[in-house]
Design an enzyme around this catalytic site. Structure first.
Site, short mmCIF file in Angstrom:
data_model
loop_
_atom_site.label_atom_id
_atom_site.label_comp_id
_atom_site.label_asym_id
_atom_site.label_seq_id
_atom_site.Cartn_x
_atom_site.Cartn_y
_atom_site.Cartn_z
N CYS A 135 46.52 55.97 11.25
CA CYS A 135 47.24 56.20 9.99
C CYS A 135 47.83 54.91 9.44
O CYS A 135 48.86 54.43 9.91
CB CYS A 135 48.34 57.23 10.21
SG CYS A 135 49.33 57.53 8.74
N CYS A 138 51.31 55.17 7.93
CA CYS A 138 52.39 55.23 8.92
C CYS A 138 52.64 53.85 9.54
O CYS A 138 53.78 53.46 9.75
CB CYS A 138 52.05 56.17 10.07
SG CYS A 138 51.17 57.64 9.61
N ASP A 139 51.59 53.14 9.87
CA ASP A 139 51.74 51.98 10.75
C ASP A 139 51.41 50.63 10.12
O ASP A 139 51.63 49.59 10.74
CB ASP A 139 50.85 52.18 12.00
CG ASP A 139 51.25 53.42 12.78
OD1 ASP A 139 52.45 53.76 12.78
OD2 ASP A 139 50.37 54.06 13.38
#
Ligand code: NAP
Length: 310
Positions: A135, A138-139
């Site tokens: 993701c 997200c990261d």
């Protein structure tokens, strides 16, 4: 309603399932949540979550899910650490079979999520959340100024690669063929981006360095000539698609060709009284916060449906 028939069963314990649990418990619908094979869902595979509102300093994915679980339990939701293996939505009350046996309910909320497809390497499993991610939203932020790689040739891979150029110094897309599967427009955007480079006809054979507990490089094999090379990167984003966890619902409710549950009027599925929330019904946003929002909607939809039955 008879006593041994539950008002609502929730299948899945990610952000959608737990939020549905919090809302239905507070509405005194006495929910049971089946946590399934991955209690807490995809967020238990990540480390820091920085984009979930309410946590100004970020929160670890597993901790966030633990908090959601406790919040659902605080209001009386019962969590069963069991997997649902079979359902029958053709009769009422609905029938659901979990590891410990059969359950019946007047309403069911499906929140069984989706699983990111993985390459299947041992090193990938060990380094997930430690440089290997599924993701970018997200990261990506953790890779500012670094060289990273994305595996895949579809729209997801292009989208992730383009997004990651906001942070990374260089993004290398590794694809197993010499042509992308992605739509023309996404291909053009990716080709135009100076930070994105491509390695064609190649698969990831291994990810280093498991011993160091972080990603330092990927070992690639050219599938045309067998040549092995090493690409130094500090992050690897696996973007080879997602699979909704809907196998047990095949033939019972309407799904699209990829297996995502089709909803209408909020979270209603093709079977009245069965609702779907989170990644199992959403291949567009796929965020913890959107899944939680849909879990809330499904709980309210279920409450209204049950209210109308009485
Ligand atoms: P996808 O279209 O199925 O593409 C998956 C990609 O990963 C393919 O290029 C495939 O290679 C590769 N792949 C699959 N398994 C692999 C493996 N084991 N090792 C190496 N490579 C592997 O999946 P997606 O990109 O997630 O897209 C899913 C759907 O969502 C599509 O309909 C897409 O259009 C849509 N979507 C749209 C957008 C957008 O429009 N902005 C964004 C994301 C997703 P091959 O090409 O060789 O099969």
């Amino acid at each position: 309603m008879s006593n041994d028939v539950k008002k609502v069963l929730i299948i899945g314990a990610g952000p959608a399932g737990y939020t549905a649990g919090i809302y239905t418990a507070r509405a005194e619908l006495d929910p049971i949540i089946f946590a399934g094979p991955e209690p807490g869902g995809q967020l238990t595979m990540t480390t820091e979550v920085e984009n979930f509102p309410g946590f100004s300093n970020g929160i670890q994915g597993p901790e966030l899910m633990e908090e959601m679980r406790k919040q659902a339990e605080r209001f009386g939701a019962k969590i069963k650490y069991e997997t649902v293996n079979k359902v029958d939505f053709s009769q009422r009350p609905f029938r659901v079979w979990a590891d410990s046996g059969e359950y019946q309910a007047h309403a069911v909320i499906i929140a069984s999520g989706a699983s990111a497809k993985l390459l299947g390497l041992e090193s990938e499993r060990k380094l997930i959340g430690r440089g290997v991610s599924t993701c970018a939203t997200c990261d990506g932020y953790f890779f500012r100024g670094q060289d990273i790689a994305v595996v895949g040739g579809g729209d997801s891979a292009m989208e992730e690669a383009i997004f990651l150029t906001k942070f990374a110094n260089k993004v290398t897309v590794i694809h197993r063929r010499d042509q992308l599967r992605a739509s023309k427009i996404m291909q053009e955007r990716a080709f135009k981006n100076e930070k994105i480079h491509f390695i064609w006809n190649s698969i990831v054979k291994d990810i280093k360095d498991v011993e160091a507990g972080k990603v330092t490089s990927v070992i690639l094999e050219n599938v045309k000539n067998g040549e092995i090379t090493e690409l130094p990167v500090s992050g690897l984003f696996v973007a080879i698609g997602h699979k909704p966890n809907t196998d047990i619902f095949q033939g019972q409710i309407d799904m699209d060709e990829a297996g995502y549950i089709i909803t209408r009027e909020g979270t209603q599925t093709s079977v009245e009284g069965v609702f779907a929330a989170g990644d199992v019904a959403d291949h567009v946003y796929r965020q913890a916060i959107t899944a939680a929002g849909m879990g809330c909607q499904a709980a309210i939809d279920a409450e209204r449906y049950l209210g109308a039955l009485e």
